[in-house]
Design a protein around this motif. Sequence first.
Motif, short mmCIF file in Angstrom:
data_model
loop_
_atom_site.label_atom_id
_atom_site.label_comp_id
_atom_site.label_asym_id
_atom_site.label_seq_id
_atom_site.Cartn_x
_atom_site.Cartn_y
_atom_site.Cartn_z
N SER A 11 27.36 -7.24 -14.35
CA SER A 11 28.34 -7.01 -13.25
C SER A 11 27.69 -6.24 -12.11
N LEU A 14 25.05 -8.43 -10.29
CA LEU A 14 25.64 -9.43 -9.40
C LEU A 14 26.30 -8.77 -8.19
N ALA A 15 26.98 -7.65 -8.40
CA ALA A 15 27.66 -6.96 -7.29
C ALA A 15 26.67 -6.37 -6.29
N TRP A 18 23.90 -9.35 -4.72
CA TRP A 18 24.32 -10.57 -4.03
C TRP A 18 23.56 -10.82 -2.73
N PRO A 19 23.17 -9.78 -1.94
CA PRO A 19 22.38 -10.13 -0.73
C PRO A 19 21.03 -10.78 -1.08
N LEU A 21 20.37 -12.45 -3.89
CA LEU A 21 20.70 -13.78 -4.43
C LEU A 21 20.95 -14.76 -3.28
N LEU A 22 21.67 -14.33 -2.27
CA LEU A 22 21.96 -15.18 -1.12
C LEU A 22 20.69 -15.52 -0.35
N PRO A 90 20.13 -15.60 -11.44
CA PRO A 90 21.44 -16.23 -11.62
C PRO A 90 21.94 -16.22 -13.06
N TRP A 93 25.04 -14.34 -14.41
CA TRP A 93 26.36 -14.97 -14.55
C TRP A 93 26.55 -15.46 -15.98
#
Length: 183
Positions: A11, A14-15, A18-19, A21-22, A90, A93
């Motif tokens: 968690s 991912l939180a 995210w930048p 990952l993007l 990823p 997830w």
Amino acid sequence: MIRILDILFSSLGLALGWPLLLLIACVGKLDTGSPMFRQQRVGRFQQPFTLIKFRTMRPGTASVATHLASASAVTPFGRFLRRTKLDELPQLWNVLKGEMSLVGPRPCLFNQHELIEERARRGVFDARPGITGLAQVNDIDMSTPKLLAETDARMLRSLNTAAYFRYILLTVTGKGAGDRIRS
């Protein structure tokens, strides 16, 4: 306890991630046209699940174990992702969903019959597959099925909270080269 840690860390990853990952997804889109890679893998109790990773090989590459794939299929950006292990992000997830753990045996493909047989014999499928583990930090990959299954079973017998953190720390600090790719 380990499942609670998996939920907490995936968690947070991912939180907070995210930048990154993007950014990787955007560069991956430019690199291959399709930044995400999905593949059916063997999960806990030999149940199928869809593993997600950042794509490191050209689209259309045969769905085989990494050690059987051609090095020419890996893109330059893919080499960077593999070397830094960022292609695995990823899978957080998959961990959050309960299909994987941060630490456990790497999930294999359904066509890796020898590895599946060796792992089944040793009870390895009783555990969730993981992003990293004892085999990964010791450069043992799927090209040696019996050794890998033995190493996975040994890790699972002694897996506790301290070992969980040790494998994660070793992975994050760069121990282990990942799966070999044939030249």
